[in-house]
Design a protein around this motif. Structure first.
Motif, mmCIF file in Angstrom:
data_model
loop_
_atom_site.group_PDB
_atom_site.id
_atom_site.type_symbol
_atom_site.label_atom_id
_atom_site.label_comp_id
_atom_site.label_asym_id
_atom_site.label_seq_id
_atom_site.Cartn_x
_atom_site.Cartn_y
_atom_site.Cartn_z
ATOM 1 N N LYS A 105 0.827 -1.206 0.000
ATOM 2 C CA LYS A 105 0.000 0.000 0.000
ATOM 3 C C LYS A 105 0.858 1.251 0.000
ATOM 4 C CE LYS A 105 -3.815 -2.282 2.185
ATOM 5 N NZ LYS A 105 -4.479 -2.673 3.361
ATOM 6 N N ASN A 106 1.985 1.208 0.713
ATOM 7 C CA ASN A 106 2.854 2.380 0.812
ATOM 8 C C ASN A 106 3.906 2.366 -0.288
ATOM 9 O OD1 ASN A 106 1.517 3.197 3.145
ATOM 10 N ND2 ASN A 106 2.858 1.982 4.437
ATOM 11 N N MET A 107 4.157 3.544 -0.854
ATOM 12 C CA MET A 107 5.118 3.673 -1.936
ATOM 13 C C MET A 107 6.533 3.417 -1.423
ATOM 14 S SD MET A 107 6.277 6.938 -4.254
ATOM 15 C CE MET A 107 4.650 7.289 -4.845
ATOM 16 N N ILE A 108 7.329 2.696 -2.226
ATOM 17 C CA ILE A 108 8.749 2.489 -1.963
ATOM 18 C C ILE A 108 9.502 3.339 -2.982
ATOM 19 C CG2 ILE A 108 10.640 0.847 -1.812
ATOM 20 C CD1 ILE A 108 8.430 0.331 0.275
ATOM 21 N N LEU A 109 10.364 4.224 -2.492
ATOM 22 C CA LEU A 109 11.095 5.160 -3.337
ATOM 23 C C LEU A 109 12.586 4.866 -3.261
ATOM 24 C CD1 LEU A 109 11.210 7.780 -5.064
ATOM 25 C CD2 LEU A 109 11.236 9.056 -2.900
ATOM 26 N N ARG A 130 10.265 4.389 2.435
ATOM 27 C CA ARG A 130 8.878 3.928 2.351
ATOM 28 C C ARG A 130 7.978 5.026 2.907
ATOM 29 N NH1 ARG A 130 6.970 -1.359 5.541
ATOM 30 N NH2 ARG A 130 7.976 -0.168 7.174
ATOM 31 N N ARG A 131 6.931 5.317 2.165
ATOM 32 C CA ARG A 131 5.945 6.314 2.589
ATOM 33 C C ARG A 131 5.175 5.746 3.764
ATOM 34 N NH1 ARG A 131 5.185 11.429 0.864
ATOM 35 N NH2 ARG A 131 3.059 11.957 0.489
ATOM 36 N N ASN A 132 5.083 6.527 4.848
ATOM 37 C CA ASN A 132 4.384 6.134 6.063
ATOM 38 C C ASN A 132 3.508 7.310 6.483
ATOM 39 O OD1 ASN A 132 3.528 5.056 8.459
ATOM 40 N ND2 ASN A 132 5.550 4.981 9.413
ATOM 41 N N GLY A 133 2.283 7.350 5.960
ATOM 42 C CA GLY A 133 1.404 8.496 6.214
ATOM 43 C C GLY A 133 1.955 9.730 5.531
ATOM 44 N N ASN A 134 2.247 10.763 6.322
ATOM 45 C CA ASN A 134 2.779 12.011 5.767
ATOM 46 C C ASN A 134 4.299 12.082 5.812
ATOM 47 O OD1 ASN A 134 0.254 13.035 5.181
ATOM 48 N ND2 ASN A 134 0.020 13.921 7.226
ATOM 49 N N TRP A 136 8.310 9.867 5.525
ATOM 50 C CA TRP A 136 9.041 8.799 4.854
ATOM 51 C C TRP A 136 9.965 8.124 5.858
ATOM 52 C CZ3 TRP A 136 8.390 7.400 -0.218
ATOM 53 C CH2 TRP A 136 7.667 8.273 -1.032
ATOM 54 N N ASP A 137 9.973 6.797 5.862
ATOM 55 C CA ASP A 137 10.898 6.022 6.679
ATOM 56 C C ASP A 137 12.045 5.565 5.787
ATOM 57 O OD1 ASP A 137 9.206 6.167 8.919
ATOM 58 O OD2 ASP A 137 8.138 4.340 8.324
ATOM 59 N N THR A 138 13.262 5.651 6.310
ATOM 60 C CA THR A 138 14.427 5.151 5.578
ATOM 61 C C THR A 138 14.535 3.653 5.824
ATOM 62 O OG1 THR A 138 15.569 7.268 5.867
ATOM 63 C CG2 THR A 138 16.922 5.372 5.253
ATOM 64 N N LEU A 139 14.401 2.874 4.762
ATOM 65 C CA LEU A 139 14.510 1.424 4.870
ATOM 66 C C LEU A 139 15.945 0.938 4.676
ATOM 67 C CD1 LEU A 139 11.365 0.214 2.894
ATOM 68 C CD2 LEU A 139 11.603 0.643 5.349
ATOM 69 N N LEU A 140 16.685 1.645 3.855
ATOM 70 C CA LEU A 140 18.074 1.278 3.570
ATOM 71 C C LEU A 140 18.788 2.546 3.129
ATOM 72 C CD1 LEU A 140 20.226 -0.915 3.257
ATOM 73 C CD2 LEU A 140 19.330 -1.382 0.988
ATOM 74 N N ASP A 141 19.903 2.838 3.771
ATOM 75 C CA ASP A 141 20.599 4.084 3.488
ATOM 76 C C ASP A 141 21.974 3.826 2.893
ATOM 77 O OD1 ASP A 141 20.904 6.846 3.426
ATOM 78 O OD2 ASP A 141 21.774 6.922 5.427
ATOM 79 N N SER A 142 22.218 4.431 1.776
ATOM 80 C CA SER A 142 23.549 4.506 1.173
ATOM 81 C C SER A 142 24.195 3.167 0.826
ATOM 82 C CB SER A 142 24.491 5.305 2.077
ATOM 83 O OG SER A 142 23.987 6.590 2.279
ATOM 84 N N VAL A 143 23.641 2.457 -0.122
ATOM 85 C CA VAL A 143 24.283 1.252 -0.645
ATOM 86 C C VAL A 143 24.818 1.548 -2.045
ATOM 87 C CG1 VAL A 143 22.979 -0.418 0.717
ATOM 88 C CG2 VAL A 143 22.098 0.305 -1.494
ATOM 89 N N ASN A 144 25.904 0.873 -2.410
ATOM 90 C CA ASN A 144 26.513 1.066 -3.718
ATOM 91 C C ASN A 144 26.309 -0.175 -4.563
ATOM 92 O OD1 ASN A 144 28.100 2.638 -1.647
ATOM 93 N ND2 ASN A 144 28.845 3.549 -3.534
ATOM 94 N N GLY A 145 26.013 0.026 -5.829
ATOM 95 C CA GLY A 145 25.899 -1.078 -6.770
ATOM 96 C C GLY A 145 24.501 -1.209 -7.331
ATOM 97 N N ASP A 171 13.982 -6.445 8.472
ATOM 98 C CA ASP A 171 13.840 -6.933 9.854
ATOM 99 C C ASP A 171 12.559 -6.450 10.528
ATOM 100 O OD1 ASP A 171 14.250 -4.263 10.575
ATOM 101 O OD2 ASP A 171 16.123 -4.636 11.648
ATOM 102 N N GLY A 172 11.687 -5.811 9.765
ATOM 103 C CA GLY A 172 10.447 -5.265 10.307
ATOM 104 C C GLY A 172 10.468 -3.735 10.372
ATOM 105 N N GLN A 173 11.687 -3.170 10.427
ATOM 106 C CA GLN A 173 11.855 -1.714 10.465
ATOM 107 C C GLN A 173 12.714 -1.197 9.313
ATOM 108 O OE1 GLN A 173 10.340 0.298 12.822
ATOM 109 N NE2 GLN A 173 9.321 -1.611 13.359
ATOM 110 N N LYS A 174 13.793 -1.928 9.018
ATOM 111 C CA LYS A 174 14.730 -1.513 7.972
ATOM 112 C C LYS A 174 15.410 -2.755 7.400
ATOM 113 C CE LYS A 174 18.355 -0.494 11.372
ATOM 114 N NZ LYS A 174 17.888 -1.488 12.277
#
Length: 182
Positions: A105-109, A130-134, A136-145, A171-174
């Motif tokens: 349901k929530n957009m993944i950017l 990931r969009r969470n209401g109003n 954005w939650d960071t699911l994964l930060d700064s990966v290369n490749g 893991d349920g959060q990130k």
């Protein structure tokens, strides 16, 4: 009859040596093929690698200036864009979306910033939100490749494959890397 120049004889000898060398190199697998030829050949390691990719979907990132995705990406990365501007750089902002769950349901950017300062020898980093209401939650930060979406899921979201073999699981959060730390 005139005597022929020694140059053609030397060239013929050189051509014969080159031909023999090519045959020997070909027999032992030292000759490289063109990319088109290599793609059409079957190699066990490539077959295994392509089998791995057949169960994943690539994330397509592209510049989309003026779109809502671009606006959101710039907002989420305002600090990095401000820092780049202070150094007279204007990064290219690449964005993409992907479905990480069957009934998502929530957009993944996915966002990648490209500039001299923001990219290193390992390439440019990509972050996943990931969009969470109003907000954005960071699911994964700064990966290369390169990023691919796997069919296998953990805690409701698809696993992420970075650079073909580095699996990240939710893991349920990130997302967490599955490679053991040294």
């Amino acid at each position: 009859m005139t005597r022929s120049s020694p140059v053609p004889v030397r060239l013929r000898g050189l051509a014969g040596n080159l031909c023999r060398s090519a045959i020997v190199m070909g027999l032992f697998g030292f000759i490289q093929t063109s990319p088109a030829e290599a793609a059409s050949q079957k190699h066990p390691s490539r077959h295994h690698h392509s089998a791995q990719h057949s169960s994943t979907t690539p994330v397509e990132l592209k510049a989309q200036p003026g779109t809502e995705l671009d606006r959101q990406a710039r907002s989420l990365n305002a600090d990095l864009l401000d820092d780049a501007a202070r150094h007279n750089e204007t990064p290219i902002v690449l964005t993409g979306t992907a479905k990480l769950a069957p009934k998502q349901k929530n957009m993944i950017l996915f966002v990648q910033l490209q500039s001299y300062r923001l990219c290193g020898s390992a390439g440019c980093t990509t972050s996943i939100y990931r969009r969470n209401g109003n907000k954005w939650d960071t699911l994964l930060d700064s990966v290369n490749g390169s990023i691919r979406i796997a069919r296998q899921r953990h805690n409701g979201l698809a696993d992420i494959i970075i650079d073909g073999n580095d699996r990240w699981v939710f893991d349920g959060q990130k997302y967490e890397d599955t490679l053991n730390s040294p």
